[in-house]
Design a protein around this motif. Sequence first.
Motif, PDB file in Angstrom:
ATOM      1  N   GLU A   9       0.844  -1.185   0.000  1.00 59.18           N
ATOM      2  CA  GLU A   9       0.000   0.000   0.000  1.00 59.18           C
ATOM      3  C   GLU A   9       0.879   1.233   0.000  1.00 59.18           C
ATOM      4  O   GLU A   9       1.887   1.284   0.707  1.00 59.18           O
ATOM      5  CB  GLU A   9      -0.908   0.030   1.231  1.00 59.18           C
ATOM      6  N   VAL A  10       0.491   2.220  -0.816  1.00 60.32           N
ATOM      7  CA  VAL A  10       1.194   3.500  -0.865  1.00 60.32           C
ATOM      8  C   VAL A  10       0.134   4.577  -0.706  1.00 60.32           C
ATOM      9  O   VAL A  10      -0.832   4.630  -1.472  1.00 60.32           O
ATOM     10  CB  VAL A  10       1.944   3.700  -2.199  1.00 60.32           C
ATOM     11  N   GLU A  11       0.309   5.414   0.306  1.00 61.04           N
ATOM     12  CA  GLU A  11      -0.621   6.519   0.516  1.00 61.04           C
ATOM     13  C   GLU A  11      -0.100   7.753  -0.200  1.00 61.04           C
ATOM     14  O   GLU A  11       1.103   8.019  -0.207  1.00 61.04           O
ATOM     15  CB  GLU A  11      -0.791   6.808   2.009  1.00 61.04           C
ATOM     16  N   THR A  12      -1.010   8.502  -0.823  1.00 55.43           N
ATOM     17  CA  THR A  12      -0.632   9.686  -1.563  1.00 55.43           C
ATOM     18  C   THR A  12      -1.650  10.804  -1.322  1.00 55.43           C
ATOM     19  O   THR A  12      -2.819  10.525  -1.023  1.00 55.43           O
ATOM     20  CB  THR A  12      -0.505   9.395  -3.073  1.00 55.43           C
ATOM     21  N   ALA A  13      -1.211  12.033  -1.464  1.00 51.99           N
ATOM     22  CA  ALA A  13      -2.088  13.198  -1.295  1.00 51.99           C
ATOM     23  C   ALA A  13      -2.881  13.500  -2.566  1.00 51.99           C
ATOM     24  O   ALA A  13      -3.763  14.353  -2.564  1.00 51.99           O
ATOM     25  CB  ALA A  13      -1.255  14.418  -0.890  1.00 51.99           C
ATOM     26  N   VAL A  14      -2.592  12.814  -3.651  1.00 55.69           N
ATOM     27  CA  VAL A  14      -3.290  13.028  -4.917  1.00 55.69           C
ATOM     28  C   VAL A  14      -4.695  12.420  -4.827  1.00 55.69           C
ATOM     29  O   VAL A  14      -4.836  11.279  -4.378  1.00 55.69           O
ATOM     30  CB  VAL A  14      -2.508  12.381  -6.092  1.00 55.69           C
ATOM     31  N   ILE A 111      -7.266   1.827  -6.333  1.00 59.33           N
ATOM     32  CA  ILE A 111      -6.980   3.171  -5.843  1.00 59.33           C
ATOM     33  C   ILE A 111      -8.191   3.569  -5.008  1.00 59.33           C
ATOM     34  O   ILE A 111      -9.295   3.706  -5.525  1.00 59.33           O
ATOM     35  CB  ILE A 111      -6.728   4.144  -7.009  1.00 59.33           C
ATOM     36  N   VAL A 112      -7.974   3.726  -3.707  1.00 64.11           N
ATOM     37  CA  VAL A 112      -9.062   3.934  -2.757  1.00 64.11           C
ATOM     38  C   VAL A 112      -8.984   5.350  -2.202  1.00 64.11           C
ATOM     39  O   VAL A 112      -7.969   5.738  -1.619  1.00 64.11           O
ATOM     40  CB  VAL A 112      -8.963   2.914  -1.596  1.00 64.11           C
ATOM     41  N   PRO A 113     -10.051   6.154  -2.373  1.00 65.64           N
ATOM     42  CA  PRO A 113     -10.057   7.518  -1.828  1.00 65.64           C
ATOM     43  C   PRO A 113      -9.961   7.513  -0.300  1.00 65.64           C
ATOM     44  O   PRO A 113     -10.456   6.592   0.363  1.00 65.64           O
ATOM     45  CB  PRO A 113     -11.416   8.076  -2.265  1.00 65.64           C
ATOM     46  N   THR A 114      -9.323   8.546   0.252  1.00 60.51           N
ATOM     47  CA  THR A 114      -9.253   8.718   1.701  1.00 60.51           C
ATOM     48  C   THR A 114     -10.106   9.914   2.104  1.00 60.51           C
ATOM     49  O   THR A 114     -10.421  10.778   1.278  1.00 60.51           O
ATOM     50  CB  THR A 114      -7.806   8.949   2.176  1.00 60.51           C
ATOM     51  N   ALA A 115     -10.452   9.989   3.365  1.00 61.25           N
ATOM     52  CA  ALA A 115     -11.266  11.090   3.886  1.00 61.25           C
ATOM     53  C   ALA A 115     -10.541  12.432   3.750  1.00 61.25           C
ATOM     54  O   ALA A 115     -11.175  13.476   3.660  1.00 61.25           O
ATOM     55  CB  ALA A 115     -11.618  10.828   5.345  1.00 61.25           C
ATOM     56  N   GLU A 116      -9.217  12.404   3.716  1.00 58.58           N
ATOM     57  CA  GLU A 116      -8.423  13.633   3.624  1.00 58.58           C
ATOM     58  C   GLU A 116      -8.335  14.183   2.202  1.00 58.58           C
ATOM     59  O   GLU A 116      -7.742  15.227   1.970  1.00 58.58           O
ATOM     60  CB  GLU A 116      -7.003  13.385   4.160  1.00 58.58           C
ATOM     61  N   GLY A 117      -8.884  13.466   1.219  1.00 53.80           N
ATOM     62  CA  GLY A 117      -8.859  13.935  -0.160  1.00 53.80           C
ATOM     63  C   GLY A 117      -7.812  13.282  -1.032  1.00 53.80           C
ATOM     64  O   GLY A 117      -7.793  13.485  -2.241  1.00 53.80           O
ATOM     65  N   GLY A 118      -6.926  12.505  -0.451  1.00 57.63           N
ATOM     66  CA  GLY A 118      -5.921  11.772  -1.213  1.00 57.63           C
ATOM     67  C   GLY A 118      -6.423  10.372  -1.519  1.00 57.63           C
ATOM     68  O   GLY A 118      -7.629  10.151  -1.685  1.00 57.63           O
ATOM     69  N   CYS A 119      -5.500   9.435  -1.580  1.00 51.94           N
ATOM     70  CA  CYS A 119      -5.911   8.053  -1.830  1.00 51.94           C
ATOM     71  C   CYS A 119      -4.826   7.087  -1.368  1.00 51.94           C
ATOM     72  O   CYS A 119      -3.706   7.487  -1.045  1.00 51.94           O
ATOM     73  CB  CYS A 119      -6.222   7.833  -3.310  1.00 51.94           C
ATOM     74  N   ILE A 120      -5.196   5.842  -1.338  1.00 54.26           N
ATOM     75  CA  ILE A 120      -4.259   4.758  -1.040  1.00 54.26           C
ATOM     76  C   ILE A 120      -4.243   3.849  -2.264  1.00 54.26           C
ATOM     77  O   ILE A 120      -5.297   3.424  -2.740  1.00 54.26           O
ATOM     78  CB  ILE A 120      -4.678   3.960   0.207  1.00 54.26           C
ATOM     79  N   VAL A 121      -3.043   3.586  -2.778  1.00 51.86           N
ATOM     80  CA  VAL A 121      -2.885   2.648  -3.880  1.00 51.86           C
ATOM     81  C   VAL A 121      -2.598   1.291  -3.242  1.00 51.86           C
ATOM     82  O   VAL A 121      -1.606   1.133  -2.514  1.00 51.86           O
ATOM     83  CB  VAL A 121      -1.729   3.054  -4.824  1.00 51.86           C
ATOM     84  N   LYS A 122      -3.485   0.335  -3.494  1.00 54.06           N
ATOM     85  CA  LYS A 122      -3.323  -1.013  -2.956  1.00 54.06           C
ATOM     86  C   LYS A 122      -2.977  -1.931  -4.119  1.00 54.06           C
ATOM     87  O   LYS A 122      -3.691  -1.974  -5.108  1.00 54.06           O
ATOM     88  CB  LYS A 122      -4.607  -1.485  -2.282  1.00 54.06           C
ATOM     89  N   ASN A 123      -1.875  -2.642  -3.991  1.00 60.77           N
ATOM     90  CA  ASN A 123      -1.422  -3.533  -5.054  1.00 60.77           C
ATOM     91  C   ASN A 123      -1.210  -4.932  -4.496  1.00 60.77           C
ATOM     92  O   ASN A 123      -0.574  -5.097  -3.457  1.00 60.77           O
ATOM     93  CB  ASN A 123      -0.105  -3.018  -5.649  1.00 60.77           C
ATOM     94  N   THR A 124      -1.748  -5.905  -5.189  1.00 65.96           N
ATOM     95  CA  THR A 124      -1.447  -7.301  -4.899  1.00 65.96           C
ATOM     96  C   THR A 124      -0.700  -7.844  -6.105  1.00 65.96           C
ATOM     97  O   THR A 124      -1.176  -7.741  -7.232  1.00 65.96           O
ATOM     98  CB  THR A 124      -2.739  -8.121  -4.674  1.00 65.96           C
ATOM     99  N   SER A 125       0.484  -8.372  -5.870  1.00 63.68           N
ATOM    100  CA  SER A 125       1.304  -8.968  -6.926  1.00 63.68           C
ATOM    101  C   SER A 125       1.373 -10.464  -6.683  1.00 63.68           C
ATOM    102  O   SER A 125       1.609 -10.903  -5.557  1.00 63.68           O
ATOM    103  CB  SER A 125       2.717  -8.389  -6.912  1.00 63.68           C
ATOM    104  N   ILE A 126       1.163 -11.220  -7.753  1.00 67.09           N
ATOM    105  CA  ILE A 126       1.200 -12.682  -7.654  1.00 67.09           C
ATOM    106  C   ILE A 126       2.245 -13.190  -8.637  1.00 67.09           C
ATOM    107  O   ILE A 126       2.093 -13.040  -9.848  1.00 67.09           O
ATOM    108  CB  ILE A 126      -0.174 -13.299  -7.970  1.00 67.09           C
TER     109      ILE A 126
END
Length: 161
Positions: A9-14, A111-126
Amino acid sequence: MGITTYDMEVETAVPAAKLYQSFILDGDTLIPKIVPQAMKSIEIVEGDGGVGTVKLITFGEGSQFKSVKHKIDAVDKDHDKYLHLKISYHLKIEGDVLADPLESISYHLKIVPTAEGGCIVKNTSIYTCKGDVTIPEEQIKAGKDKAAGLFKAIEAYLLAN
């Protein structure tokens, strides 16, 4: 066959919709512009950008690999900005990334929006390996670090523009 799965997971302000548009839908032109040392070019060799599309990624000078082709399995082009934005693709066609012992790699991004206006990129690699081989933990960590760096470079560019 050995399978190694990892989540990152990577959190971003975008904002989620902006990151999805820039990274997923417009990424073929934007990513080589932002990080040419990582990806020199991304071009569609088959399809229209939707499911079934095959893309050729040519890596930059600093990469240990030359190129890879990947195929898009699913893409959420008609997303609602309040929902999770998704894409799934796999590397199983050709390229030096798939050297022994790898048979294929699948990526599932949300890509999941956050309450702060940014988002969290969630990646599952197999990672699917030939035989019972698994990917060593240090290689997984190195891959996660590179991916996080890519997202942070994209974040910096999008926040500045």
